[in-house]
Design a protein around this motif. Structure first.
Motif, PDB file in Angstrom:
ATOM      1  N   THR A 104      37.947  47.887  33.767  1.00 57.38           N
ATOM      2  CA  THR A 104      36.489  47.936  33.807  1.00 57.38           C
ATOM      3  C   THR A 104      35.936  47.970  32.386  1.00 57.38           C
ATOM      4  O   THR A 104      36.594  48.434  31.450  1.00 57.38           O
ATOM      5  N   VAL A 105      34.721  47.487  32.234  1.00 58.06           N
ATOM      6  CA  VAL A 105      34.112  47.403  30.905  1.00 58.06           C
ATOM      7  C   VAL A 105      33.959  48.794  30.291  1.00 58.06           C
ATOM      8  O   VAL A 105      34.377  49.043  29.153  1.00 58.06           O
ATOM      9  N   GLN A 137      33.715  50.541  43.877  1.00 58.18           N
ATOM     10  CA  GLN A 137      32.746  50.428  42.798  1.00 58.18           C
ATOM     11  C   GLN A 137      33.305  49.708  41.567  1.00 58.18           C
ATOM     12  O   GLN A 137      32.548  49.400  40.644  1.00 58.18           O
ATOM     13  N   ILE A 138      34.608  49.453  41.528  1.00 61.15           N
ATOM     14  CA  ILE A 138      35.191  48.851  40.331  1.00 61.15           C
ATOM     15  C   ILE A 138      36.000  47.592  40.617  1.00 61.15           C
ATOM     16  O   ILE A 138      36.793  47.144  39.790  1.00 61.15           O
ATOM     17  N   ILE A 139      35.812  46.988  41.777  1.00 57.47           N
ATOM     18  CA  ILE A 139      36.580  45.804  42.141  1.00 57.47           C
ATOM     19  C   ILE A 139      36.163  44.599  41.302  1.00 57.47           C
ATOM     20  O   ILE A 139      34.978  44.321  41.107  1.00 57.47           O
ATOM     21  N   SER A 140      37.158  43.852  40.816  1.00 53.50           N
ATOM     22  CA  SER A 140      36.926  42.664  39.999  1.00 53.50           C
ATOM     23  C   SER A 140      36.333  41.530  40.835  1.00 53.50           C
ATOM     24  O   SER A 140      36.681  41.353  42.004  1.00 53.50           O
ATOM     25  N   LYS A 141      35.463  40.756  40.215  1.00 55.59           N
ATOM     26  CA  LYS A 141      34.828  39.637  40.918  1.00 55.59           C
ATOM     27  C   LYS A 141      35.796  38.475  41.163  1.00 55.59           C
ATOM     28  O   LYS A 141      35.659  37.732  42.130  1.00 55.59           O
ATOM     29  N   ASP A 142      36.787  38.302  40.273  1.00 56.48           N
ATOM     30  CA  ASP A 142      37.711  37.173  40.426  1.00 56.48           C
ATOM     31  C   ASP A 142      39.088  37.612  40.934  1.00 56.48           C
ATOM     32  O   ASP A 142      40.070  36.887  40.796  1.00 56.48           O
ATOM     33  N   ASN A 143      39.149  38.805  41.515  1.00 52.81           N
ATOM     34  CA  ASN A 143      40.378  39.309  42.130  1.00 52.81           C
ATOM     35  C   ASN A 143      41.543  39.366  41.148  1.00 52.81           C
ATOM     36  O   ASN A 143      42.683  39.024  41.473  1.00 52.81           O
ATOM     37  N   SER A 144      41.251  39.797  39.925  1.00 57.55           N
ATOM     38  CA  SER A 144      42.305  39.991  38.932  1.00 57.55           C
ATOM     39  C   SER A 144      41.939  41.197  38.072  1.00 57.55           C
ATOM     40  O   SER A 144      40.765  41.529  37.924  1.00 57.55           O
TER      41      SER A 144
END
Length: 274
Positions: free
Chosen positions: A161-162, A63-70
């Protein structure tokens, strides 16, 4: 079953147990181990942790994986974490002397590790709780008998995460609101990813190893350059390159579980030449 199997294979004695509170698991392990050392005739407690799962999946992390893999904690570009894998352990002992090399030793003392659970005092299950984290950190400093102003560096949970970073930064700002100089903060997750139940171990190892090496754990240069100053306020800063540890330092390690369970450990570290 696994703790019992390890105890059998290595002829270990004393309490043997398995524990999981998701991302704050290692903090809870520290809390229980410290209690055993204070209240029983144990001299050492071995704490082991691993998230080497097959297949590689974690409902909490998905549920918290970054979209740009960073992972870019506490920056303007934070959008999630990355999955990490690892294993390791520490030996908690009534002796505080830890030898790192032939000519350096470092005294590491666990002053306190407070734990708590948020209950329903959060937006939803899986959401972090500001009030629970705040009361837990303040309790840890109170039980340790020191002021938050003594802290040089805090290893944050820092998922990138935001919402999670915003809540954690607000909590740390409130804890350190009276400091004269900003407290350095950082997160191992930008370097090794989120190790789920082993995340706390990664954070503690990062702090201890960096103290032996002489430099406070640094954030990636791109993250330092884009740190969110509005989020961090005047009391928190990410660590640039080459900031030296003092010979004696107090540091905190913050762990927040997806389950709602949080932990905060406070260490006093001192270098000495042998």
């Amino acid at each position: 079953m696994l703790p019992g199997k390890l105890a059998y294979e290595h002829d270990l004695r004393g309490p043997s147990l398995y524990l999981s509170t998701t991302c704050s698991s290692f903090g809870y392990m520290l809390n229980i181990a410290a209690h055993f050392l204070r209240t029983s005739d144990l001299d050492n407690v071995l704490l082991l942790s691993s998230n080497m799962e097959l297949p590689e999946s974690s409902p909490a992390l998905s549920q918290i994986i970054s979209k740009d893999n960073s992972c870019r904690p506490f920056t303007l570009h934070r959008d999630g974490s990355i999955a990490g894998r690892g294993y390791g352990g520490v030996l908690l002992s009534t002796s505080t002397s830890t030898q790192f090399s032939s000519n350096k030793s470092c005294e590491i003392e666990l002053l306190d590790c407070s734990v708590s659970t948020a209950g329903r005092e959060r937006a939803s299950f899986g959401a972090p709780s500001r009030s629970a984290q705040l009361s837990n950190i303040r309790s840890s400093y109170r039980r340790a008998g020191i002021s938050p102003a003594a802290c040089v560096y805090t290893e944050a949970h820092g998922t990138g995460t935001v919402i999670g970073d915003a809540i954690e930064a607000r909590v740390l700002r409130e804890v350190f609101e009276t400091v004269r100089e900003p407290v350095w903060i950082g997160s191992a997750k930008e370097h090794v990813g989120h190790l789920d139940a082993t995340a706390g171990l990664a954070s503690i190892c990062r702090v201890v190893n960096s103290f032996s090496g002489g430099l406070i754990p640094t954030s990636l240069p791109r993250n330092v350059a884009s740190q969110d100053f509005d989020l961090l306020g005047p009391s928190l800063r990410l660590v640039p390159q080459s900031v030296e540890w003092p010979d004696s330092a107090v540091t905190g390690v913050h762990m927040v579980g997806f389950s709602g369970a949080s932990a905060h450990a406070i260490f006093r570290m001192r270098k000495e030449t042998v």
